[in-house]
Design an enzyme around this catalytic site. Structure first.
Site, PDB file in Angstrom:
ATOM      1  N   GLU A 272      29.572 -18.846  -2.638  1.00 36.19           N
ATOM      2  CA  GLU A 272      30.584 -19.874  -2.390  1.00 36.19           C
ATOM      3  C   GLU A 272      31.405 -19.421  -1.196  1.00 36.19           C
ATOM      4  OE1 GLU A 272      32.413 -23.531  -2.814  1.00 36.19           O
ATOM      5  OE2 GLU A 272      30.498 -22.749  -3.488  1.00 36.19           O
ATOM      6  N   GLU A 302      33.839 -25.184   6.865  1.00 40.85           N
ATOM      7  CA  GLU A 302      33.161 -23.896   6.670  1.00 40.85           C
ATOM      8  C   GLU A 302      31.766 -23.890   7.277  1.00 40.85           C
ATOM      9  OE1 GLU A 302      35.870 -23.236   2.702  1.00 40.85           O
ATOM     10  OE2 GLU A 302      33.766 -23.762   2.455  1.00 40.85           O
ATOM     11  N   ASP A 442      35.308 -25.318  -5.744  1.00 40.66           N
ATOM     12  CA  ASP A 442      34.628 -24.380  -6.654  1.00 40.66           C
ATOM     13  C   ASP A 442      34.032 -25.125  -7.852  1.00 40.66           C
ATOM     14  OD1 ASP A 442      35.846 -22.527  -4.947  1.00 40.66           O
ATOM     15  OD2 ASP A 442      37.589 -22.355  -6.258  1.00 40.66           O
TER      16      ASP A 442
END
Length: 462
Positions: A272, A302, A442
């Protein structure tokens, strides 16, 4: 399919799965910002100084002005961010004077462990280097949530709440704001473009992202006891420590951890990703961790940052500027081409969650979409309620419709399915004003990954 049957099917699919999570847990001190809170904060400083500091874009918070500048930038752009704070007593005292609204479990490993225990999967083994009594009490009280210890030379799995030690506490300060929040800076009215959060991340010198040697030698045994591993927290590694150890030392250990977990059983591993302001650390996550896992989860910022490290500057900048799904899919394909170890690249944004796989992935496009749909229900439930405390809570998430761009996004994604790639997309169930946004990524990633592994296992066994 009626709501009850659909939720039952999802839970039935994942219930036999066993998961290992590491490394990061912490206490999140959360402040839900209102217009007047932000106005009061910016008015503590010269507005021109804030604007100047925003342009400098500090990558570490060394003084309160750095914090205010990065917070304003996050609100103005509608982008979530996580920035480390210098380990300085006076600076921590300045943050401690802020009245926070609540404390809850933080850190990807902690959030994911609690979620999966609540969803009643078969077993979760969680490892975190710090486990104080206060931290242990933030884990949910379920028998399927275990912590590895070594007693008399043997590996022992104890309920997390019973495994605490006299460890320090890591506290992150979370500043949540809702879409539409307004304040004035130097005569300009600034409005929050999205509901999201800004994280002031503590990096205590004593905290090392590692599995201690006593437990580490049992990683092959832990790997044998699970089906998959969800790995996170590498953003907390520093370039250098006072004792002379460096980031390279800890990344080499982390890479070896993955190999040890897979030594006796070829389990699926997931990285992650996270907001990593230090470019050198970001590069090491790519070089040491991304190159060793089967699955990766990230948001559009990201993936853009990873593409920048790999030398795809134009594509990276395009994603940062426009977030077009076509560019995100192109970026995911590049990752699959560069990293042969990867089976699936998962990207989550406000409007969709996406799987990009090779065409020979054993799951069908429909099965991949099922993984994503499950994760959108988890996310909408968490966004609406602030937390998932019971399986029945998922009915609330299922009531929330997919966002209005869903059909268009699916249509665009469908065009990229070809003989080389399999692409699945699920539109998000968009909660206009979420109760909380911390841990949404998450929640999405772990839900999709655990469901993916569960379907692979069922396919293999049949």
């Amino acid at each position: 399919m009626c709501d009850i049957m659909e939720i039952k099917k999802f839970i039935e699919t994942i219930k036999g799965t066993k998961l290992f999570t590491a490394y990061n847990t912490n206490v999140d001190a959360i402040k839900y910002l209102k217009d007047e809170d932000v106005q009061k904060l910016v008015d503590e400083f010269n507005h021109k100084d804030i604007i100047e500091r925003m342009e400098e874009y500090p990558r570490i918070i060394e003084e309160p002005l750095d914090f205010v500048a990065r917070l304003v930038h996050s609100i103005k752009t509608g982008k979530p961010a996580e920035v480390p704070i210098k380990d300085d007593k006076k600076l921590h005292e300045w943050f401690d004077r802020i009245k926070y609204d609540e404390e809850r479990m933080g850190g990807q490993a902690g959030i994911v462990s609690n979620l999966m225990a609540t969803l009643q999967i078969d077993k979760i083994i969680v490892y975190t280097p710090f486990l104080s009594k206060k931290q242990a009490e933030m884990f949910v009280d379920y028998d399927n949530l275990l912590y590895p210890l070594v007693e008399n030379g043997n590996l022992v799995l104890k309920k997390v709440r019973e495994a605490y030690r006299d460890d320090p506490i890591k506290i992150n300060r979370i500043f949540e704001f809702k879409k539409g929040l307004k304040f004035k800076l130097n005569g300009e009215e600034i409005t929050a473009k999205q509901s999201t959060r800004f994280i002031v991340a503590s990096r205590p010198e004593a905290l090392r992202i590692e599995i201690k040697d006593d437990v580490r030698k049992f990683l092959p045994k832990i790997g044998e006891a699970v089906d998959c591993a969800f790995l996170s927290g590498y953003q907390a590694i520093k370039e250098e420590y006072r004792d002379g150890k460096t980031a390279k030392y800890y990344f080499e250990r982390a890479e070896e951890d993955i190999k040890l977990l897979k030594k006796n059983k070829n389990i699926k591993t997931h990285l992650e990703f996270a907001s990593i302001s230090n470019i050198e650390i970001r590069k090491m996550v790519v070089d040491y961790i991304l190159s060793n896992v089967e699955s990766v989860g990230m948001d559009e910022t990201e993936i853009a940052n990873v593409l920048h490290i790999l030398g795809y500057d134009e594509l990276s900048n395009n994603i940062l500027k426009d977030s077009f799904i076509e560019d995100v899919i192109e970026g995911a394909k590049i990752l699959l081409d560069k990293f042969k170890n990867l089976e699936v690249v998962q990207v989550h944004t406000i409007y969709y969650i996406l799987f990009v796989c090779r065409a020979d992935n054993p799951l069908s496009k429909e099965e991949l979409e099922e993984c994503l749909e499950f994760s959108t229900i988890l996310a909408s439930t968490k966004a609406k309620l602030g937390n998932i405390r019971a399986i029945d809570d998922l009915h609330e998430g299922l009531k929330i419709p997919h966002n209005k761009y869903g059909d268009l996004l699916k249509e665009i994604a469908e065009k990229f399915n070809d003989n080389n790639y399999k692409i699945a997309l699920s539109p998000s169930r968009y909660v206009e004003k979420p109760k909380s946004t911390v841990g949404l990524g998450d929640t999405i990633s772990s839900g999709a990954f655990v469901y993916y592994v569960s379907l692979l296992n069922k396919k293999r066994m049949s």
